[in-house]
Write a protein that holds these residues in place. Structure first.
Motif, mmCIF file in Angstrom:
data_model
loop_
_atom_site.group_PDB
_atom_site.id
_atom_site.type_symbol
_atom_site.label_atom_id
_atom_site.label_comp_id
_atom_site.label_asym_id
_atom_site.label_seq_id
_atom_site.Cartn_x
_atom_site.Cartn_y
_atom_site.Cartn_z
ATOM 1 N N PHE A 240 -62.712 -19.523 27.160
ATOM 2 C CA PHE A 240 -63.808 -19.351 28.108
ATOM 3 C C PHE A 240 -65.167 -19.361 27.403
ATOM 4 C CE2 PHE A 240 -60.287 -18.138 30.746
ATOM 5 C CZ PHE A 240 -60.675 -18.530 32.018
ATOM 6 N N TYR A 241 -65.225 -18.876 26.172
ATOM 7 C CA TYR A 241 -66.485 -18.946 25.439
ATOM 8 C C TYR A 241 -66.866 -20.401 25.172
ATOM 9 C CZ TYR A 241 -70.071 -18.205 21.907
ATOM 10 O OH TYR A 241 -71.264 -18.223 21.223
ATOM 11 N N ARG A 242 -65.897 -21.211 24.786
ATOM 12 C CA ARG A 242 -66.168 -22.620 24.515
ATOM 13 C C ARG A 242 -66.601 -23.348 25.787
ATOM 14 N NH1 ARG A 242 -62.069 -23.469 21.793
ATOM 15 N NH2 ARG A 242 -60.652 -24.322 23.382
ATOM 16 N N ALA A 243 -65.948 -23.046 26.907
ATOM 17 C CA ALA A 243 -66.346 -23.669 28.171
ATOM 18 C C ALA A 243 -67.781 -23.299 28.531
ATOM 19 C CB ALA A 243 -65.390 -23.253 29.283
ATOM 20 N N GLY A 244 -68.135 -22.035 28.364
ATOM 21 C CA GLY A 244 -69.489 -21.599 28.676
ATOM 22 C C GLY A 244 -70.541 -22.143 27.739
ATOM 23 N N SER A 245 -70.124 -22.563 26.549
ATOM 24 C CA SER A 245 -71.065 -23.070 25.548
ATOM 25 C C SER A 245 -71.385 -24.547 25.708
ATOM 26 C CB SER A 245 -70.492 -22.853 24.134
ATOM 27 O OG SER A 245 -70.262 -21.497 23.873
ATOM 28 N N LEU A 246 -70.525 -25.297 26.378
ATOM 29 C CA LEU A 246 -70.633 -26.757 26.368
ATOM 30 C C LEU A 246 -70.989 -27.339 27.723
ATOM 31 C CD1 LEU A 246 -67.499 -27.520 24.159
ATOM 32 C CD2 LEU A 246 -69.886 -27.348 23.440
ATOM 33 N N VAL A 247 -71.386 -26.508 28.669
ATOM 34 C CA VAL A 247 -71.681 -26.982 30.020
ATOM 35 C C VAL A 247 -73.150 -27.342 30.145
ATOM 36 C CG1 VAL A 247 -71.758 -26.373 32.455
ATOM 37 C CG2 VAL A 247 -69.835 -25.664 31.058
ATOM 38 N N PHE A 248 -73.444 -28.617 30.288
ATOM 39 C CA PHE A 248 -74.784 -29.074 30.601
ATOM 40 C C PHE A 248 -74.799 -29.546 32.049
ATOM 41 C CE2 PHE A 248 -74.790 -29.367 26.035
ATOM 42 C CZ PHE A 248 -76.101 -29.103 25.666
ATOM 43 N N GLY A 249 -75.843 -29.175 32.786
ATOM 44 C CA GLY A 249 -76.012 -29.755 34.106
ATOM 45 C C GLY A 249 -75.620 -28.868 35.271
ATOM 46 N N GLY A 250 -75.267 -27.624 35.053
ATOM 47 C CA GLY A 250 -74.983 -26.752 36.183
ATOM 48 C C GLY A 250 -73.536 -26.310 36.278
ATOM 49 N N GLY A 251 -73.307 -25.400 37.218
ATOM 50 C CA GLY A 251 -72.007 -24.747 37.319
ATOM 51 C C GLY A 251 -70.837 -25.666 37.594
ATOM 52 N N HIS A 252 -71.047 -26.728 38.397
ATOM 53 C CA HIS A 252 -69.925 -27.588 38.752
ATOM 54 C C HIS A 252 -69.330 -28.302 37.535
ATOM 55 C CE1 HIS A 252 -70.318 -26.998 43.031
ATOM 56 N NE2 HIS A 252 -71.615 -27.219 42.945
ATOM 57 N N VAL A 253 -70.138 -28.516 36.510
ATOM 58 C CA VAL A 253 -69.656 -29.251 35.339
ATOM 59 C C VAL A 253 -68.658 -28.428 34.533
ATOM 60 C CG1 VAL A 253 -70.396 -30.597 33.323
ATOM 61 C CG2 VAL A 253 -71.872 -30.453 35.309
ATOM 62 N N VAL A 254 -68.596 -27.110 34.783
ATOM 63 C CA VAL A 254 -67.628 -26.277 34.076
ATOM 64 C C VAL A 254 -66.206 -26.569 34.551
ATOM 65 C CG1 VAL A 254 -67.490 -24.250 35.599
ATOM 66 C CG2 VAL A 254 -67.382 -23.943 33.123
ATOM 67 N N LEU A 255 -66.087 -27.190 35.716
ATOM 68 C CA LEU A 255 -64.763 -27.449 36.291
ATOM 69 C C LEU A 255 -63.840 -28.208 35.341
ATOM 70 C CD1 LEU A 255 -62.773 -27.548 38.756
ATOM 71 C CD2 LEU A 255 -63.933 -29.666 39.404
ATOM 72 N N PRO A 256 -64.232 -29.404 34.830
ATOM 73 C CA PRO A 256 -63.302 -30.118 33.939
ATOM 74 C C PRO A 256 -63.037 -29.389 32.633
ATOM 75 C CG PRO A 256 -65.431 -31.225 33.997
ATOM 76 C CD PRO A 256 -65.447 -30.190 35.088
ATOM 77 N N LEU A 257 -64.037 -28.674 32.120
ATOM 78 C CA LEU A 257 -63.834 -27.937 30.872
ATOM 79 C C LEU A 257 -62.800 -26.828 31.056
ATOM 80 C CD1 LEU A 257 -67.509 -27.631 29.557
ATOM 81 C CD2 LEU A 257 -65.660 -28.932 28.511
ATOM 82 N N LEU A 258 -62.937 -26.063 32.126
ATOM 83 C CA LEU A 258 -61.999 -24.980 32.364
ATOM 84 C C LEU A 258 -60.608 -25.505 32.703
ATOM 85 C CD1 LEU A 258 -64.099 -22.377 34.400
ATOM 86 C CD2 LEU A 258 -63.281 -22.182 32.049
ATOM 87 N N GLU A 259 -60.568 -26.586 33.480
ATOM 88 C CA GLU A 259 -59.266 -27.140 33.857
ATOM 89 C C GLU A 259 -58.459 -27.520 32.627
ATOM 90 O OE1 GLU A 259 -56.269 -30.086 34.970
ATOM 91 O OE2 GLU A 259 -58.065 -30.477 33.783
ATOM 92 N N ARG A 260 -59.114 -28.097 31.626
ATOM 93 C CA ARG A 260 -58.408 -28.527 30.417
ATOM 94 C C ARG A 260 -58.073 -27.365 29.486
ATOM 95 N NH1 ARG A 260 -62.009 -32.834 31.426
ATOM 96 N NH2 ARG A 260 -60.868 -34.682 32.056
ATOM 97 N N GLU A 261 -58.713 -26.226 29.724
ATOM 98 C CA GLU A 261 -58.406 -25.053 28.914
ATOM 99 C C GLU A 261 -57.234 -24.254 29.480
ATOM 100 O OE1 GLU A 261 -59.514 -24.090 26.051
ATOM 101 O OE2 GLU A 261 -61.164 -25.493 25.764
ATOM 102 N N VAL A 262 -57.095 -24.201 30.812
ATOM 103 C CA VAL A 262 -56.140 -23.267 31.402
ATOM 104 C C VAL A 262 -54.930 -23.919 32.074
ATOM 105 C CG1 VAL A 262 -57.957 -21.554 31.767
ATOM 106 C CG2 VAL A 262 -57.378 -23.131 33.619
ATOM 107 N N VAL A 263 -55.048 -25.188 32.502
ATOM 108 C CA VAL A 263 -53.916 -25.824 33.185
ATOM 109 C C VAL A 263 -52.895 -26.398 32.201
ATOM 110 C CG1 VAL A 263 -53.215 -27.641 34.792
ATOM 111 C CG2 VAL A 263 -55.214 -26.229 35.302
ATOM 112 N N PRO A 264 -53.299 -27.243 31.224
ATOM 113 C CA PRO A 264 -52.295 -27.780 30.289
ATOM 114 C C PRO A 264 -51.585 -26.713 29.471
ATOM 115 C CG PRO A 264 -54.331 -29.063 30.186
ATOM 116 C CD PRO A 264 -54.626 -27.844 30.997
ATOM 117 N N THR A 265 -52.255 -25.566 29.240
ATOM 118 C CA THR A 265 -51.630 -24.489 28.469
ATOM 119 C C THR A 265 -50.569 -23.743 29.277
ATOM 120 O OG1 THR A 265 -53.374 -22.960 29.159
ATOM 121 C CG2 THR A 265 -53.700 -24.123 27.068
ATOM 122 N N GLY A 266 -50.513 -23.979 30.594
ATOM 123 C CA GLY A 266 -49.559 -23.275 31.442
ATOM 124 C C GLY A 266 -50.028 -21.914 31.899
ATOM 125 N N TRP A 267 -51.288 -21.569 31.633
ATOM 126 C CA TRP A 267 -51.797 -20.272 32.062
ATOM 127 C C TRP A 267 -51.870 -20.167 33.580
ATOM 128 C CZ3 TRP A 267 -56.434 -19.704 28.126
ATOM 129 C CH2 TRP A 267 -55.921 -19.246 26.898
#
Length: 403
Positions: A240-267
């Motif tokens: 979550f720290y990495r997702a919050g660090s790399l988001v340019f352009g507003g809240g909606h852009v966090v969607l793909p970053l978070l999805e790749r952090e939590v879905v493929p890991t099975g969380w």
């Protein structure tokens, strides 16, 4: 460093009074600020500037410009900045708490509702997924019109979207942002910069350097610690720290970053991920509080606290670290040119997210397409509030499930 005249005239009698005042006003905004970051900035202007005159108009505009330049949730960073100027560093933390807690609590409760009643496959949950498609489509349209108005920037956006879809790793997005910044520097380095006033803030440059060093240090050290440790909370904090660090352009852009952090890991499953994202549109406050929902789904209240703190920590470190240097940075044509390229790439990354995971998961039948078209019409042309669109989507999803 002296504060602006408006803030001095309205200075509270004590530090405690200042903190209580900041918390009360920010909590009010956290309970009533619907509509996304642009709307939040309007609410902030009305409450902090027009009514209370905590800053003058030009300083507020300068602060907004800085937060739009930095990665992270722009509206939250503006609120933190106003809190710092009003009541010091503790005031910034207080302003963030007040603005963030209401939506975090609402989304954590929604997460427990999903888990407790096993309603993940209900029709209204499918409707929330369709709402997410309409919301992100609106964001892509609006950002595209503003950030990719010419051939060069549109090209950067489409290349970024294509690479994101074909090479789906967190590293690919970081590399895209770096390359887009280099392209923007090359193509737009001679951009004319208009005259802007200086922003006066009570933060020393030495403390700012400490915050920036900590921001980059954590970005480098956390993945290394995660590799050598077996602590679940550390892995969660890193993601979550990495997702919050790399988001340019507003809240909606966090969607793909978070999805790749939590879905493929099975969380968390893709279905629960998208259901929570749809629900996040219905609550006031920053969209980054979606992290509270994800953390709760992964590891209960502890997970919600870790995820929320981790995703917002970069925003706090960056706004505190950048404030004293912004006056010089924003007058550099090279910095502005790089930002032009980065913003164009952000549009492409969000466009890719609109297709996968949103469209591929939510739009499964003609009825789904009909519903998302109606929701998009309500958002873009009827200009209805997001909470109305969310309720309509949930009802529509329920009806589709009955067909």
């Amino acid at each position: 460093m002296e504060m602006n005249d408006a803030a001095v005239r309205n200075k509270p009698k004590s530090k405690t009074q200042a903190l209580l005042e900041v918390f009360a006003v920010s909590t009010k905004l956290g309970l009533t600020s619907f509509g996304g970051p642009i709307a939040h900035l309007g609410y902030f202007h009305d409450e902090y500037i027009r009514r209370r005159k905590w800053m003058d108009e030009r300083s507020y505009a300068d602060l907004v410009a800085l937060c739009q330049f930095l990665p992270g949730p722009a509206s939250s960073q503006v609120g933190i900045g106003i809190g710092i100027i009003r009541a010091g560093l503790l005031g910034g933390l207080t302003a963030w708490l007040g603005f963030t807690l209401p939506s975090v609590i609402a989304l954590v409760l929604f997460a427990f509702l999903l888990q407790g009643f096993d309603i993940g496959h209900a029709g209204w949950i499918h409707g929330l997924k369709i709402v997410a498609v309409a919301i992100v489509a609106q964001a892509v349209l609006g950002m595209g019109q503003k950030l990719t108005p010419d051939r060069n920037r549109a090209t950067i956006a489409i290349v970024a979207a294509s690479v994101t879809l074909l090479w789906q790793t967190a590293f690919s997005q970081v590399l895209l942002i770096v390359l887009a910044g280099a392209a923007g520097l090359l193509l737009y380095r001679k951009t004319t910069i208009p005259e802007t006033p200086n922003l006066s803030v009570p933060v020393s440059r030495s403390f700012a350097v400490v915050c920036l060093t900590l921001f980059f240090g954590l970005l480098i050290v956390l993945p290394l610690l995660r590799q050598f440790g077996a602590l679940d909370w550390l892995a969660l904090f890193d993601s979550f720290y990495r997702a919050g660090s790399l988001v340019f352009g507003g809240g909606h852009v966090v969607l793909p970053l978070l999805e790749r952090e939590v879905v493929p890991t099975g969380w968390i499953s893709k279905e629960d991920f998208l259901a929570g994202y749809g629900a996040a549109q219905a609550v006031p406050g920053p969209l980054f509080t979606f992290a509270g929902y994800l953390g709760a789904m992964i590891s209960g209240v502890k997970g919600a606290l870790i995820a929320t703190a981790a995703i917002f920590l970069p925003a706090f470190l960056l706004i505190t670290g950048a404030l004293p240097f912004w006056n010089a940075l924003r007058k550099s044509p090279k910095v502005q040119g790089a930002l032009v390229g980065i913003n164009a790439a952000v549009v492409g990354i969000l466009l890719a997210a609109l297709y996968n995971p949103l469209w591929t998961t939510a739009i499964l039948a003609p009825a789904d397409f009909a519903l998302v078209s109606i929701l998009f019409l309500m958002l873009v042309f009827w200009k209805l509030p997001p909470w109305v669109v969310v309720i309509t989507g949930a009802i529509g999803g329920t009806l589709i499930g009955l067909i």
